[in-house]
Design an enzyme around this catalytic site. Structure first.
Site: not given
Ligand code: ADP
Ligand code: ASP
Ligand code: MG
Length: 829
Positions: A690, A694
């Site tokens: 994750d 980003k």
């Protein structure tokens, strides 16, 4: 004081309406002041007559029943108002006319021929019946009146279906008739006759013109047109709900609005009134107290930069072009001469300044005749290839923005086309009248309502900007977003003049739509239960089908549509391209699209940039923290980002911020899991995927063309942890790694440093690694599950810019999504 009044179809279409007519004629404002009342046929009569004539001509006998129904309608009115001998006489008269009508239709049936001349004759029955009947009703009601068949008075040419009247001869016939007949006259609208005595009609809706002709002939003080709306409104109320009454208009403005489709006034009506300086007052039979619309030469400037917007739903655009056109002598006059000879009326003309192409709009039934006329007129030039074959395009519409303030106000056309562009309405041709009181645009028919609403909102409701929202996903973020929209609704509307209307929404099972807006408080219940009775009127419920959701969103074709994706699905993000291509803005906290292939990211950004359609995804990185928008602002203002260092995972932030030796690493992970900071399987956080997504998004925002595989991730955990089967087995493996983590921590602590898992984006690369941060580092001060983004740029070079705060959580993420939606509203005019 002499007045001429006209009552339209709906205003004489029922006993109730005729009752209103009688009371208007008898009120103090009108009693003994009205010289002529012009009436239309009962509403729907003209259409029914045309239908019956066509059936007869087609050899069908069904018209008999239709004619019977027409007769019953008239008799019903006779029954409602008349008694005794009066009624007998009226019924006999009605019967006689219907005998004549039936004979006429039978004749058409035998000959199987319906020429425009005969059709005019058939149509004339409508007005003849209504005027005769209303004259009797008036008289019986205490207002002595006579029936006037206006055919012998209104002298016209023989252009059947849309005849032109001969001004002076008509006026003098009317005057001499009225000199001899001094009682109130109830006159037929719409019809006239040729010098040979054939019946003609003045064009559909032509009773308005009849009234203006009577008014001009006798020099009436005012011509009052009584209809079923409060006057001329800023747009057709049947198409734009928020349209409102225009209290006064100049003749020219009224002419332009009606020319481009405001059916409330038949376009040629204005001319006779304007020539004699007679005001036209449009009023509502069903609401006489409304001030109506006064058309005169004394119209004030009004409160808005424009007066109104009208539309014509069905036109054909004919285009003539060719490099040789410039040299063709008298091209335009030959072109329009050829059309005029075929009696084709041209609605709008637009010529490119290069003179290389000219296009004009006509009624669809004239399209073919127009191209034929051009082929004939320019046969030689077409053969020589100086001019191309004329091309006709159908299914188009015109919207026209009208107002004489335009002359003095710059930026009107900018505003019109911005509103259209912003709503994804394609403009095919543009024309501005040289009088500068109208701007018209040719668009696709399917876009008419959207275009009208967008432009109407831009000019008349400029204060309020509304977004029609389609939302996918009402899990934690989507659900919180809905609550926030409900909670902030009033302040947003009152203080910021922004309205967010949820029109379509879906969870994983169902989707629901309501073009008038779903009641936000009920949405969750309706989606979960699928219970129609719980939903507001007009709500439609379906099983979820993503493709269908998008299709509906597109086909509803509403202005200011926005799409919001609160799922984490890549099936949804795969649809973004199609959505942006349809000119619909997107707001999303879903990282999938921007962290997928670079090609896709580039495509989406490209669509957004080239079409000016917002694609907003602030919340894909650090939830509501203003990271993406800050990077944009830096770039816009000419700064250059050199390096970004960031802690992008809330979970990992929590774990390392609290890793001070008082607990083992695995114990901390257990604590984070217990607090709900991790995914059900904490490896889904500890694998750093994750955070890497980003980091990739940030890198791309800084202009790097990276793929996900190029993000260099230093694994936090030994491979055995990932191999472990199930969460318990994973924790067992993790405990084995505690010692290693502790070693690294101690080594750092020895230098006063702490461990942080940091993403670094610089010089075309992105990597994430576990670093020891020394005192003075901005990463030291992190608390709880905070995110931090440290941006070093040319301008922020000595001390970087730091953005820090909670980078996860439903409230802050939904808040960020909400802010992006409001941002879209703010780009609206
Ligand atoms: P009448 O039978 O009284 O002549 P019409 O049906 O011809 O009435 O015209 C009235 C209708 O015109 C209204 O009901 C409305 O739908 C339509 N209309 C179109 N544009 C406008 C507008 N700008 N303002 C008011 N009415 C409009
Ligand atoms: N009855 C005619 C029509 O419907 C004329 C009118 O109503 O003005 O077109
Ligand atoms: Mg009308």
């Amino acid at each position: 004081m002499m007045l001429v009044l006209k009552f339209g179809g709906t205003s004489v279409g029922s006993s109730e309406a005729i009752g209103k007519l009688i009371s208007i004629l008898g009120d103090p404002e009108h009693v003994r002041k009205v010289r002529v009342v012009v009436v239309s046929a009962l509403s729907g009569m003209t259409d029914s007559l045309i239908g019956a004539a066509k059936q007869a001509a087609a050899g069908e006998s069904a018209y008999a029943a239709a004619v019977k129904a027409m007769e019953d309608r008239h008799r019903k009115i006779s029954r409602a108002f008349l008694t005794g001998e009066n009624r007998q006489a009226a019924d006999a008269a009605i019967k006689a006319v219907f005998v004549e009508l039936n004979r006429t239709l039978d004749g058409i049936g035998i000959l199987r021929e319906l020429s425009p001349r005969i059709l005019d004759h058939v149509m004339s029955f409508g007005e003849r019946l209504s005027a005769a009947l209303i004259a009797r009703v008036c008289t019986a009601g205490g207002i002595p009146a006579e029936y006037l068949d206006a055919r012998p008075l209104i002298l016209t040419d023989d252009n059947h279906g849309a005849a032109q009247y001969r001004t002076e001869e008509t006026y003098s016939r009317i005057r001499s008739y009225l000199r001899k007949n001094t009682v109130l006259q109830i006159a037929t609208g719409f019809i006239g006759s040729t010098a040979e005595g054939y019946t003609t009609t003045l064009g559909r809706g032509g009773s308005d013109l009849s009234a203006a002709i009577f008014g001009a002939a006798i020099g009436a003080k005012t011509v009052e047109i009584w209809t079923d709306v409060d006057g001329i409104l800023t747009a057709d109320p049947k198409l734009v709900q928020s349209a409102f009454r225009i209290s006064s208009l100049s003749y020219n403005e009224a002419m332009e609005l009606s020319h481009f489709g405001a059916k409330v006034l038949h376009p040629p009506t204005v001319r006779p009134a304007l020539e004699k300086g007679i005001p036209i007052w449009i009023r509502n039979t069903f609401n006489p107290e409304s001030g109506g619309t006064l058309i005169s030469d004394k119209a004030g400037p009004g409160d808005y930069p424009i007066r109104g917007i009208s539309s014509m739903g069905n036109i054909t655009l004919v285009r003539v072009q060719g490099s040789g056109m410039v040299g063709v002598a008298g091209f335009s006059s030959r072109l329009f001469g050829a059309l005029a000879r075929k009696r084709i009326s041209v609605i709008l003309i637009s010529q490119a300044s290069s003179e290389y192409s000219i296009c004009f709009a006509v009624a669809p039934q004239d399209g073919q005749a127009a191209t034929q006329a051009i082929r004939e007129e320019f046969a030689r030039e077409i053969a020589d290839a100086a001019i191309e074959e004329p091309a006709a395009e159908n299914d188009l519409a015109i919207i026209a923005v009208v107002g004489s303030n335009m002359k003095h106000t710059p930026g009107i056309s900018g505003k019109v086309f911005h509103a259209l562009g912003r709503s994804g309405v394609n403009v095919i041709a543009i024309a501005q009248g040289s009088s500068e009181i109208n701007i018209s645009a040719v668009i696709h028919s399917k876009d008419v309502i959207k275009a009208l609403s967008a432009v109407h909102e831009a000019f008349f409701l400029a204060e309020i900007r509304s977004v029609n929202l389609f939302l996918l996903g009402i899990g934690l973020i989507g659900g919180t977003l809905l609550e926030q929209i409900v909670g902030h609704h009033e302040i947003l509307a009152d203080e910021y003049k922004i309205r967010i209307k949820v029109v379509g929404i879906a969870n994983s099972k169902r989707m629901i739509f309501n073009p008038r807006g779903l009641a936000p408080k009920k949405i969750k219940a309706v989606l979960t239960s699928g219970d129609q009775s719980n939903a507001s009127a007009g709500t439609e419920i379906f099983p979820l089908d993503l493709g269908e959701f998008i299709r509906r969103m597109k086909s509803l074709n509403m202005p200011n549509t926005a799409f919001c994706d609160c799922t984490a699905s890549d099936q949804v993000s795969a649809l973004y391209a199609e959505i942006l291509k349809s000119n619909i803005p997107i707001v999303t906290p879903n990282k999938r699209a921007n962290s997928g292939s670079f090609e896709y990211y580039k495509t989406l950004r490209g669509y957004s940039k080239n079409r000016g359609i917002p694609y907003l995804y602030e919340t894909t990185v650090c939830a509501g923290l203003p990271v993406i928008s800050t990077l944009r602002d830096l770039a816009l203002s000419g700064d250059k980002v050199r390096r970004i260092e960031a802690v992008l995972s809330g979970t990992l932030s929590f774990i390392f911020n609290n890793y001070d030796g008082s607990k083992s690493f695995s114990a901390l992970v257990r604590e984070a899991k217990a607090k709900g900071y991790t995914e059900p399987d904490p490896r889904d956080d500890l694998n750093a995927m994750d955070a890497a997504r980003k980091a990739l998004i940030l890198a791309r925002e800084c202009g790097m063309s990276l793929e996900f595989s190029a993000v260099d991730i230093e694994p936090l955990l030994p491979p055995s942890c990932f191999k472990a089967n199930g969460v318990d087995a994973f924790f067992a493996e993790l405990e084995k790694a505690d010692e290693d983590f502790e070693k690294r921590r101690k080594a750092a602590a020895a230098e006063g440093a702490v461990l942080r898992y940091v993403a670094v984006i610089e010089e075309g690369s992105a990597r994430i690694s576990l670093r020891a941060e020394k005192p003075g580092s901005p990463f030291l001060s992190l608390m709880d599950a905070d995110n931090i983004v440290v941006i070093t740029t040319d301008r922020y070079s000595k001390l970087p810019m730091v953005i820090k705060g909670p980078g996860a959580g439903a409230q802050v993420t939904a808040g960020g999504v909400f802010a992006d939606i409001v941002r879209i509203a703010r780009t609206l005019v």
